[in-house]
Design a protein around this motif. Structure first.
Motif, mmCIF file in Angstrom:
data_model
loop_
_atom_site.group_PDB
_atom_site.id
_atom_site.type_symbol
_atom_site.label_atom_id
_atom_site.label_comp_id
_atom_site.label_asym_id
_atom_site.label_seq_id
_atom_site.Cartn_x
_atom_site.Cartn_y
_atom_site.Cartn_z
ATOM 1 N N PRO A 62 0.830 -1.210 0.000
ATOM 2 C CA PRO A 62 0.000 0.000 0.000
ATOM 3 C C PRO A 62 0.862 1.257 0.000
ATOM 4 C CG PRO A 62 -0.027 -1.055 2.156
ATOM 5 C CD PRO A 62 0.702 -1.975 1.251
ATOM 6 N N SER A 63 0.312 2.339 -0.548
ATOM 7 C CA SER A 63 1.001 3.631 -0.580
ATOM 8 C C SER A 63 0.547 4.560 0.542
ATOM 9 C CB SER A 63 0.762 4.335 -1.919
ATOM 10 O OG SER A 63 1.380 3.660 -2.985
ATOM 11 N N ALA A 64 -0.752 4.547 0.820
ATOM 12 C CA ALA A 64 -1.334 5.451 1.813
ATOM 13 C C ALA A 64 -2.484 4.730 2.502
ATOM 14 C CB ALA A 64 -1.824 6.744 1.156
ATOM 15 N N VAL A 65 -2.908 5.250 3.641
ATOM 16 C CA VAL A 65 -3.942 4.558 4.408
ATOM 17 C C VAL A 65 -5.330 4.768 3.821
ATOM 18 C CG1 VAL A 65 -2.575 4.672 6.518
ATOM 19 C CG2 VAL A 65 -4.250 6.468 6.045
ATOM 20 N N ASP A 66 -5.514 5.828 3.009
ATOM 21 C CA ASP A 66 -6.844 6.140 2.491
ATOM 22 C C ASP A 66 -6.708 7.142 1.369
ATOM 23 O OD1 ASP A 66 -9.586 6.085 2.246
ATOM 24 O OD2 ASP A 66 -10.026 7.068 4.153
ATOM 25 N N GLU A 67 -7.830 7.604 0.846
ATOM 26 C CA GLU A 67 -7.829 8.781 -0.008
ATOM 27 C C GLU A 67 -7.211 9.947 0.755
ATOM 28 O OE1 GLU A 67 -11.913 8.718 -2.518
ATOM 29 O OE2 GLU A 67 -12.166 8.800 -0.354
ATOM 30 N N ALA A 68 -6.887 11.015 0.030
ATOM 31 C CA ALA A 68 -6.335 12.206 0.667
ATOM 32 C C ALA A 68 -7.259 12.693 1.779
ATOM 33 C CB ALA A 68 -6.153 13.311 -0.365
ATOM 34 N N PRO A 69 -6.736 12.902 2.985
ATOM 35 C CA PRO A 69 -7.592 13.344 4.095
ATOM 36 C C PRO A 69 -8.192 14.730 3.847
ATOM 37 C CG PRO A 69 -5.481 12.526 4.902
ATOM 38 C CD PRO A 69 -5.361 12.647 3.415
ATOM 39 N N GLU A 70 -9.359 14.949 4.406
ATOM 40 C CA GLU A 70 -9.976 16.269 4.339
ATOM 41 C C GLU A 70 -9.247 17.200 5.282
ATOM 42 O OE1 GLU A 70 -14.413 18.367 4.489
ATOM 43 O OE2 GLU A 70 -14.146 16.267 5.126
ATOM 44 N N GLY A 71 -9.137 18.466 4.867
ATOM 45 C CA GLY A 71 -8.460 19.470 5.677
ATOM 46 C C GLY A 71 -7.054 19.724 5.175
ATOM 47 N N LEU A 72 -6.527 20.886 5.514
ATOM 48 C CA LEU A 72 -5.205 21.301 5.040
ATOM 49 C C LEU A 72 -4.194 21.424 6.168
ATOM 50 C CD1 LEU A 72 -6.383 24.074 2.552
ATOM 51 C CD2 LEU A 72 -5.892 21.666 2.054
ATOM 52 N N GLN A 73 -4.552 20.989 7.351
ATOM 53 C CA GLN A 73 -3.651 21.135 8.491
ATOM 54 C C GLN A 73 -2.637 19.996 8.575
ATOM 55 O OE1 GLN A 73 -7.173 21.455 8.918
ATOM 56 N NE2 GLN A 73 -6.757 23.607 8.431
ATOM 57 N N HIS A 74 -2.913 18.879 7.921
ATOM 58 C CA HIS A 74 -1.996 17.744 7.952
ATOM 59 C C HIS A 74 -1.966 17.107 6.571
ATOM 60 C CE1 HIS A 74 -5.364 14.783 8.085
ATOM 61 N NE2 HIS A 74 -5.982 15.789 8.642
ATOM 62 N N THR A 75 -0.931 16.333 6.309
ATOM 63 C CA THR A 75 -0.714 15.813 4.962
ATOM 64 C C THR A 75 -0.919 14.307 4.855
ATOM 65 O OG1 THR A 75 1.666 15.565 5.376
ATOM 66 C CG2 THR A 75 0.910 17.666 4.434
ATOM 67 N N GLY A 76 -1.423 13.663 5.904
ATOM 68 C CA GLY A 76 -1.674 12.235 5.856
ATOM 69 C C GLY A 76 -0.602 11.441 6.583
ATOM 70 N N ASP A 77 -0.840 10.159 6.704
ATOM 71 C CA ASP A 77 0.013 9.264 7.470
ATOM 72 C C ASP A 77 0.979 8.531 6.533
ATOM 73 O OD1 ASP A 77 1.130 7.337 9.117
ATOM 74 O OD2 ASP A 77 -0.750 6.823 10.097
ATOM 75 N N PRO A 78 2.297 8.630 6.755
ATOM 76 C CA PRO A 78 3.261 7.953 5.882
ATOM 77 C C PRO A 78 3.591 6.528 6.297
ATOM 78 C CG PRO A 78 4.454 9.304 7.432
ATOM 79 C CD PRO A 78 2.974 9.497 7.748
ATOM 80 N N VAL A 79 2.775 5.913 7.147
ATOM 81 C CA VAL A 79 3.151 4.647 7.773
ATOM 82 C C VAL A 79 3.500 3.563 6.759
ATOM 83 C CG1 VAL A 79 0.749 3.832 7.988
ATOM 84 C CG2 VAL A 79 2.504 2.984 9.567
ATOM 85 N N PHE A 80 2.815 3.530 5.606
ATOM 86 C CA PHE A 80 3.077 2.469 4.637
ATOM 87 C C PHE A 80 4.331 2.731 3.808
ATOM 88 C CE2 PHE A 80 -1.686 1.616 4.845
ATOM 89 C CZ PHE A 80 -1.530 0.486 5.640
#
Length: 425
Positions: A356-374
């Motif tokens: 996997p590349s990311a945990v989900d679609e791009a998260p809503e909101g502009l305060q964070h850029t998502g989780d890089p865990v994968f």
């Protein structure tokens, strides 16, 4: 060709090479797209319109320079550029003007690329988001830290752009924006002139709208022409790696995974689970600890002299990194070396790993850029990876997966990725 900005890099390069499209015409189309869209998406920090036009005209008047001849290029704002400021997404570097290009920028110019401007990065290429919005839905993040570079390619502002990855900063924004992102093997691309973050993991790479485009840029950055010359395989041995953090994957990613396995397995020589090291469940935590420690060292002067100009989140990361002692760091490095050896052995039985590349679609909101865990495992191990943009999630935002290759076999990875995309499209 009503709108040349819509051309992918590979097609545009071929047309320019045959003199069926001028570099200036392509550049003007990209500038028009930027004028139309960047007020909303804010992918660029600054542009060099007149300088870019002068570059394009000179290229049109002379012989072919190289494989990127006449292609507009966005450059993440942590790369030094001799003709544009490099501000690293931080007020500490406001107005900073380098005297020479970063090595990667120089390689691209030598190959004929037209540097059109600098793209938004998160603060010092860490987690605090910049101003860029997702082209598919401006209420959502484009991912990071290579935020502007990914959004600019996805929204047809430029065909190619430069980025970097320390944890997930190429693959995750590629996933969020539905484009191909390529992280080469660690050490394959020179980092001179790029703002450091974590010395054992920082990797220069880039974005294109197709895997072939990413390979074109990668061949210039690595100096390895095999990235665009390697024949596509007849079949593949694919190792399936959901990874120890698969429980974080949301339903859209799970659906993309099932679709990919269903499409690829019947045509693969082998497609089955790859056995990871027994203690690999700690890999994300080890990567995060090493990154925090190395980032605290890399940004020691900013931390000491300008703490008031750093975000609370970055200050907390730097404080955490400074508390990790030498004994713990050495233990992490020892485990990492063993994991490299054990994971490398997987490639005796598999050509590539699907992950996997990311945990989900791009998260809503502009305060964070998502989780890089994968992405953390492959950044820690220094393995090349490429995002495959082939699916759409339940809200219409892009979803995809990544292929991971053996260290130093970037050319085989890119050929495998094109094989996979032909069967996933």
């Amino acid at each position: 060709m009503d709108d040349p900005s819509r051309l992918d890099a590979t097609t545009a390069a071929a047309l320019i090479a045959r003199r069926e499209l001028s570099a200036e015409a392509l550049l003007r189309a990209c500038l028009a797209r930027i004028a139309e869209r960047d007020g909303e998406l804010r992918a660029f920090v600054c542009l060099d319109v007149q300088g870019a036009l002068a570059q394009a005209r000179a290229l049109d008047a002379g012989p072919l320079r190289g494989p990127l001849h006449g292609l507009p290029l966005g450059v993440k704002d942590i790369f030094d550029t001799r003709d544009l400021p490099t501000e690293c997404g931080s007020p500490i570097f406001a107005g900073h003007r380098p005297r020479v290009d970063a090595a990667a920028v120089a390689l691209c110019r030598e190959a004929g690329a037209v540097v059109i401007g600098k793209t938004v990065t998160t603060e010092l290429a860490n987690m605090t988001a910049g101003a860029t919005r997702n082209p598919f839905n401006p209420a959502h993040t484009p991912g990071g830290s290579s935020s502007g570079s990914a959004a600019a390619v996805a929204d047809f502002m430029v065909p190619l752009s430069l980025g970097t990855q320390t944890a997930g900063s190429l693959i995750r924004p590629a996933a969020c924006c539905g484009i191909a992102g390529f992280k080469p093997s660690f050490g394959r691309v020179p980092r001179a002139g790029v703002k450091p973050n974590a010395d054992s993991m920082d990797t220069v790479g880039g974005f294109g709208r197709t895997v072939a485009d990413a390979a074109l840029l990668g061949a210039v950055l690595t100096g390895d022409k095999r990235l665009v010359q390697q024949p596509l395989p007849d079949t593949l041995r694919i190792g399936l790696v959901q990874g120890p953090d698969w429980g974080e994957a949301e339903s859209d990613v799970q659906a993309a995974w099932a679709r990919a396995v269903q499409a690829l397995a019947p045509q693969a020589q082998r497609c089955e689970d790859a056995a990871l090291p027994a203690d690999f469940g700690d890999v994300a935590a080890v990567q995060a600890a090493l990154q925090a420690h190395e980032t605290a060292a890399a940004l020691a002067d900013e931390h000491r002299r300008h703490p008031d100009l750093l975000s609370p989140a970055l200050l907390a990361l730097l404080d955490k990194g400074r508390t990790i002692g030498a004994v713990e760091i050495e233990a992490h490095r020892t485990r990492t070396a063993r994991w490299r050896f054990e994971v490398d052995a997987l490639f005796d039985g598999f050509d590539v790993l699907l992950a996997p590349s990311a945990v989900d679609e791009a998260p809503e909101g502009l305060q964070h850029t998502g989780d890089p865990v994968f992405c953390r495992p492959w950044s820690l191990l220094g393995l090349p990876s490429v995002h495959l943009p082939f699916a759409t999630g339940s809200t219409g935002l892009p979803v995809g997966l990544q292929l991971v290759g053996r260290h130093g076999e970037d050319h085989r990875l890119m050929a495998a990725a094109q094989w996979a995309m032909q069967r996933l499209a």
